[in-house]
Design an enzyme around this catalytic site. Structure first.
Site, mmCIF file in Angstrom:
data_model
loop_
_atom_site.group_PDB
_atom_site.id
_atom_site.type_symbol
_atom_site.label_atom_id
_atom_site.label_comp_id
_atom_site.label_asym_id
_atom_site.label_seq_id
_atom_site.Cartn_x
_atom_site.Cartn_y
_atom_site.Cartn_z
ATOM 1 N N TRP A 194 0.850 -1.175 0.000
ATOM 2 C CA TRP A 194 0.000 0.000 0.000
ATOM 3 C C TRP A 194 0.901 1.245 0.000
ATOM 4 O O TRP A 194 1.891 1.291 0.730
ATOM 5 C CB TRP A 194 -0.915 -0.008 1.241
ATOM 6 C CG TRP A 194 -1.701 1.278 1.344
ATOM 7 C CD1 TRP A 194 -2.700 1.676 0.512
ATOM 8 C CD2 TRP A 194 -1.509 2.332 2.291
ATOM 9 N NE1 TRP A 194 -3.146 2.922 0.879
ATOM 10 C CE2 TRP A 194 -2.436 3.350 1.965
ATOM 11 C CE3 TRP A 194 -0.640 2.517 3.365
ATOM 12 C CZ2 TRP A 194 -2.520 4.538 2.697
ATOM 13 C CZ3 TRP A 194 -0.727 3.693 4.086
ATOM 14 C CH2 TRP A 194 -1.666 4.696 3.752
ATOM 15 N N ASP A 362 -15.069 9.551 -0.148
ATOM 16 C CA ASP A 362 -15.698 8.773 0.926
ATOM 17 C C ASP A 362 -16.349 9.674 1.987
ATOM 18 O O ASP A 362 -15.841 10.761 2.279
ATOM 19 C CB ASP A 362 -14.573 7.938 1.570
ATOM 20 C CG ASP A 362 -15.096 6.827 2.428
ATOM 21 O OD1 ASP A 362 -16.322 6.728 2.610
ATOM 22 O OD2 ASP A 362 -14.258 6.058 2.932
ATOM 23 N N ARG A 438 -10.060 -2.853 7.749
ATOM 24 C CA ARG A 438 -10.600 -1.489 7.740
ATOM 25 C C ARG A 438 -12.074 -1.537 8.189
ATOM 26 O O ARG A 438 -12.916 -0.854 7.646
ATOM 27 C CB ARG A 438 -10.497 -0.891 6.345
ATOM 28 C CG ARG A 438 -10.304 0.623 6.373
ATOM 29 C CD ARG A 438 -10.508 1.251 5.006
ATOM 30 N NE ARG A 438 -10.142 2.663 5.035
ATOM 31 C CZ ARG A 438 -10.629 3.570 4.208
ATOM 32 N NH1 ARG A 438 -11.489 3.235 3.283
ATOM 33 N NH2 ARG A 438 -10.264 4.816 4.303
ATOM 34 N N LYS A 471 -15.754 7.203 -8.862
ATOM 35 C CA LYS A 471 -14.525 6.541 -8.400
ATOM 36 C C LYS A 471 -14.958 5.264 -7.692
ATOM 37 O O LYS A 471 -15.608 5.326 -6.652
ATOM 38 C CB LYS A 471 -13.766 7.462 -7.441
ATOM 39 C CG LYS A 471 -12.508 6.857 -6.826
ATOM 40 C CD LYS A 471 -11.772 7.921 -6.016
ATOM 41 C CE LYS A 471 -10.615 7.375 -5.208
ATOM 42 N NZ LYS A 471 -10.040 8.392 -4.307
ATOM 43 N N TRP A 472 -14.614 4.128 -8.266
ATOM 44 C CA TRP A 472 -15.045 2.812 -7.733
ATOM 45 C C TRP A 472 -13.892 2.245 -6.904
ATOM 46 O O TRP A 472 -12.889 1.809 -7.459
ATOM 47 C CB TRP A 472 -15.367 1.883 -8.907
ATOM 48 C CG TRP A 472 -15.809 0.500 -8.554
ATOM 49 C CD1 TRP A 472 -15.204 -0.384 -7.706
ATOM 50 C CD2 TRP A 472 -16.956 -0.188 -9.078
ATOM 51 N NE1 TRP A 472 -15.896 -1.564 -7.677
ATOM 52 C CE2 TRP A 472 -16.970 -1.475 -8.509
ATOM 53 C CE3 TRP A 472 -17.959 0.156 -9.986
ATOM 54 C CZ2 TRP A 472 -17.957 -2.426 -8.818
ATOM 55 C CZ3 TRP A 472 -18.931 -0.787 -10.287
ATOM 56 C CH2 TRP A 472 -18.936 -2.053 -9.706
ATOM 57 N N ASP A 473 -14.060 2.247 -5.605
ATOM 58 C CA ASP A 473 -12.989 1.822 -4.709
ATOM 59 C C ASP A 473 -13.191 0.377 -4.261
ATOM 60 O O ASP A 473 -14.285 -0.188 -4.382
ATOM 61 C CB ASP A 473 -12.962 2.763 -3.489
ATOM 62 C CG ASP A 473 -11.567 2.928 -2.914
ATOM 63 O OD1 ASP A 473 -10.709 2.064 -3.159
ATOM 64 O OD2 ASP A 473 -11.334 3.931 -2.206
ATOM 65 N N MET A 474 -12.141 -0.222 -3.693
ATOM 66 C CA MET A 474 -12.202 -1.597 -3.175
ATOM 67 C C MET A 474 -11.060 -1.703 -2.186
ATOM 68 O O MET A 474 -9.907 -1.823 -2.595
ATOM 69 C CB MET A 474 -11.993 -2.551 -4.355
ATOM 70 C CG MET A 474 -12.375 -3.990 -4.167
ATOM 71 S SD MET A 474 -11.478 -4.841 -2.888
ATOM 72 C CE MET A 474 -12.193 -6.443 -3.004
ATOM 73 N N CYS A 521 -10.087 1.993 -8.436
ATOM 74 C CA CYS A 521 -9.255 2.309 -7.272
ATOM 75 C C CYS A 521 -9.325 1.115 -6.347
ATOM 76 O O CYS A 521 -10.335 0.416 -6.307
ATOM 77 C CB CYS A 521 -9.828 3.554 -6.582
ATOM 78 S SG CYS A 521 -8.949 4.028 -5.080
ATOM 79 N N ASP A 543 -2.217 5.650 -3.240
ATOM 80 C CA ASP A 543 -2.593 6.645 -2.229
ATOM 81 C C ASP A 543 -1.406 7.526 -1.850
ATOM 82 O O ASP A 543 -1.555 8.522 -1.148
ATOM 83 C CB ASP A 543 -3.133 5.949 -0.971
ATOM 84 C CG ASP A 543 -4.598 5.563 -1.133
ATOM 85 O OD1 ASP A 543 -5.242 6.065 -2.069
ATOM 86 O OD2 ASP A 543 -5.093 4.751 -0.332
HETATM 87 C C1 GLA Z 1 -8.929 4.450 -0.505
HETATM 88 C C2 GLA Z 1 -8.620 5.278 -1.735
HETATM 89 C C3 GLA Z 1 -8.485 6.730 -1.359
HETATM 90 C C4 GLA Z 1 -9.747 7.206 -0.695
HETATM 91 C C5 GLA Z 1 -10.085 6.344 0.502
HETATM 92 C C6 GLA Z 1 -11.445 6.666 1.065
HETATM 93 O O1 GLA Z 1 -7.846 4.399 0.351
HETATM 94 O O2 GLA Z 1 -7.474 4.819 -2.360
HETATM 95 O O3 GLA Z 1 -8.190 7.509 -2.489
HETATM 96 O O4 GLA Z 1 -10.791 7.190 -1.629
HETATM 97 O O5 GLA Z 1 -10.082 4.956 0.153
HETATM 98 O O6 GLA Z 1 -11.766 5.901 2.138
#
Ligand code: GLA
Length: 725
Positions: A194, A362, A438, A471-474, A521, A543
């Site tokens: 990370w 977020d 998390r 922005k599709w996060d995981m 993302c 990040d």
């Molecule tokens: C991840 C993404 C960040 C941000 C956070 C929000 O870490 O990589 O850019 O969007 O989640 O919780």
């Protein structure tokens, strides 16, 4: 061009820069004869006559380990890494697939759901389908080779069809296997973590097997699903490079077994770890595809072809060929602590600086004031946004900005309404603790009802917000991988069903919102792969927004992926991750080397910095087509230091952008070398503002050293030079 020669029983795939040769042995085993440099007629004759001799050797006397095999089994006398492993109902794992037939198809067939590179008329792409059959078990194995002569690369995948009356368990099924001749072989991989994704490492392969893989359900921070092997000395401009990439965002595997004779067997595709797929009679299993690329003249040529291929044939949809908007994202500016007023102020400052899209990250939904709650509850938090998403979006649009929204569809917080209602919708093993990461659990994306629900609630939110961007996060790996919807003997299918489910939801949302720009993302760049790029034409790279760390991350990422797809943002200093304070120019130039954005509370910036930033933004607007759609050349590596540089060249080679970053002073007494450019038109004259006019060949052979970089004691200076020819 795909050719079959019935006399020599060979198949030849010949294109610009490489050829690939297969042969059917007298005993109908499919052999790999060659992948690499185009063969002269003489070299081909020699290779074929050598092969004929070996192929005739008595298999009962001489092991198949002396053969170079195209899709090797395990269980007879070739005990190297197999391309597949099947378990039959009688308990045996021995299979025997022999050559049956072939077909050459125009273009590329449709393989059904999941990511796939496209083919267009004009590519002159062709697909070779080779059918192998196991007579005893009534199984058919189809090997597909889609050959793109204009990109000089190959896409392979495999289909197993059960034509018998009994089920068969697939324990392993690669998309491709390769038997390369004796080395020395060197492996280049992209491990990371990370905030430190895709660090480049290379070293010689020794006897034994190296597994590069993900067992995390996502392609992972730890290892990118892309690797290269090189033979002999290799540089940007010279040497042989063979690249492999499984096109999947789930568990993937690249194996490299250096055998006792120093020959190399490689497999690429789905990870076999914990994998078992029950294939019922009449059914077929289609593997993800894998990409194979060869360059006989170094890394640069390989990357150029991969970049063009990704831009032309992997990305798709409305945004494929469109310049990407410069965005301002509120994450590093506010984290979870914001209200409408604060967001509007940040957006306004972004707009004033010249940015084009505001992204709400977020924290906008449920009761999410930190990362412990509300994932799954995709309704707006009216305490923060009293006018709802619609109200905020209207105001943002009213400013003349586009509006974007962060979502993390695949997750559920144990503290959420969704979890209360459907506690069995997450992956979990009966009777075991559900381990958060998390503070979140992973939804069982293999289940259609879970996807239908997500499609409904996300559609409602995105419609209300009138989004232009998502922005599709995981944000976590999969654990307790077990599905409440599947019987015990199907549990080893969950990882694959998961990723196919994710693709299905991505596809449905893409179709529902065809003009919306989706950015992938995953805790930064843990899902940076060719599979996601089929649905999301850009990805948040890391990040870590520190301008020095980013040089390495973006440089290494560029071996497989073009700068167009790399989200790169200017953030405030001291940097939130490294606490380092780099000059604004440096941070801006690093971000301008990719898909540019800002991630900072601009309301706190000084007038001077805002003015300077506005200058970079207007410059990026001007150079954006060249950065996003030009050719990218790595010139000097930030891993080697003390200076990093790269170049973007326009397709017609009339313009170029040179970026230089001096990361360390030169050692005392060093005569500072000029930067040697590449990819220019040798006879063209290029003018560089403030420096003069130079001929292309001179810039490439002798190089160019701008005045600020001439002193050996400089550090943290950087420059951007626009070459106009
Ligand atoms: C991840 C993404 C960040 C941000 C956070 C929000 O870490 O990589 O850019 O969007 O989640 O919780």
């Amino acid at each position: 061009m795909i050719r079959h020669d019935p006399r020599s029983r060979t198949f030849q795939l010949e294109g610009q820069g490489f050829s690939y040769l297969l042969g059917v042995s007298p005993r109908k085993d499919l052999h790999h004869l060659h992948w690499g440099v185009p063969l002269s007629p003489k070299a081909k004759r020699a290779l074929l006559s050598d092969w004929e001799k070996r192929a005739l050797e008595d298999e009962h006397h001489i092991s198949r380990e002396f053969q170079r095999r195209e899709f090797p089994d395990f269980g007879h006398n070739d005990l190297r890494t197999p391309a597949f492993l099947l378990e039959h109902t009688d308990g045996t794992r021995v299979s025997e697939f022999l050559y049956d037939s072939f077909k050459v198809l125009p273009g590329k067939p449709d393989f059904g759901p999941g990511p796939a590179s496209r083919s267009k008329t004009g590519d002159q792409a062709q697909t070779l389908k080779i059918v192998l059959v196991d007579q005893l078990q009534k199984l058919e194995l189809d090997l597909y080779y889609t050959f793109y002569p204009s990109y000089g690369l190959l896409v392979r995948r495999t289909i197993l069809r059960n034509q018998g009356r009994k089920p068969v368990d697939i324990l392993k099924l690669a998309s491709a296997s390769l038997d390369l001749p004796p080395g020395p072989w060197n492996l280049v991989r992209f491990p990371g973590k990370w905030a430190g994704e895709r660090q480049m490492k290379d070293g010689p392969l020794q006897e034994g097997t190296v597994r590069l893989e993900s067992r995390r359900g996502i392609s992972s921070h730890e290892m990118n699903p892309f690797a290269m092997v090189t033979r002999g000395e290799t540089s940007e401009e010279k040497g042989e490079v063979f690249a492999l990439a499984p096109v999947t965002s789930g568990n993937w595997l690249i194996e490299a077994e250096l055998f006792r004779d120093r020959s190399l067997r490689m497999t690429v595709g789905l990870n076999d770890f914990g994998f078992k797929w029950r294939l019922e009679p009449g059914k077929a299993f289609v593997t993800p595809e894998s990409l194979l690329a060869y360059s006989g003249d170094g890394f640069s040529n390989l990357s150029l072809r991969l970049h063009r291929f990704v831009k032309d044939r992997v990305l798709g949809g409305h945004w494929q060929k469109r310049p990407r908007p410069m965005l301002i994202n509120n994450w590093e500016a506010t984290y979870f602590k914001f209200d409408q007023e604060k967001l509007l102020k940040i957006a306004k400052a972004g707009k004033d600086a010249g940015l084009e899209l505001f992204v709400l990250d977020d924290g906008w939904f449920g009761k999410r004031n930190d990362d412990t709650t509300s994932l799954g509850d995709w309704t707006v938090d009216r305490r923060k946004l009293p006018e709802g998403l619609g109200g905020l979006s209207e105001r943002i649009h009213g400013m003349g900005l586009k509006f974007g929204l962060w979502i993390e569809p695949e997750m559920v917080s144990p503290k959420s309404l969704l979890y209360k209602k459907h506690p069995d919708w997450c992956l979990h093993a009966p009777g075991r603790v559900r381990r958060g990461s998390r503070s979140q659990l992973v939804l069982d994306m293999g289940r259609p009802e879970v996807r239908d629900h997500l499609f409904k609630v996300l559609t409602a939110a995105l419609e209300e917000a009138k989004v232009d961007y998502v922005k599709w996060d995981m944000n976590r790996s999969l654990s307790e991988v077990h599905s409440a919807a599947l019987p015990p003997d199907r549990q080893s299918e969950v990882y694959f069903r998961y990723v196919m489910g994710v693709y299905d939801l991505m596809d449905r949302l893409n179709r529902r919102f065809p003009r919306v720009l989706f950015e992938g993302c995953s805790g930064g760049g843990a899902r940076f792969d060719l599979g996601v790029l089929n649905y999301h034409p850009q990805i948040w790279t890391s990040d870590n927004t520190d301008g020095l760390d980013r040089l390495k991350i973006q440089y290494a990422t560029s071996f497989a992926y073009p700068p167009l797809v790399m989200g790169a943002h200017v953030s405030s200093v001291p940097n939130h991750f490294t606490h380092r304070s780099l000059p604004l120019k440096w941070r801006a130039l690093v971000a301008m080397s990719g898909n540019f954005g800002v991630e900072a509370d601009l309301t706190k910036w000084s007038k001077k910095d805002l003015k300077e930033l506005a200058g970079y933004i207007s410059l990026y607007r001007e150079i954006r087509p060249l950065v996003q759609f030009g050719d990218f050349y790595r010139l000097e590596s930030p891993f080697a230091g003390p200076r990093a540089s790269w170049l973007f060249v326009s397709p017609e080679r009339s313009q170029a952008l040179l970026f230089i970053f001096q990361t360390e002073p030169w050692k005392r007494g060093t005569k500072v070398p000029p930067v040697r450019l590449r990819g220019l038109a040798p006879l063209r004259h290029y003018s560089i503002e403030g420096a003069g006019k130079f001929k292309g060949d001179r810039l490439m052979e002798v190089g160019f050293l701008p005045a600020p970089f001439r002193s050996p004691s400089q550090k943290f200076i950087c420059g951007l030079y626009h070459l106009k020819g």
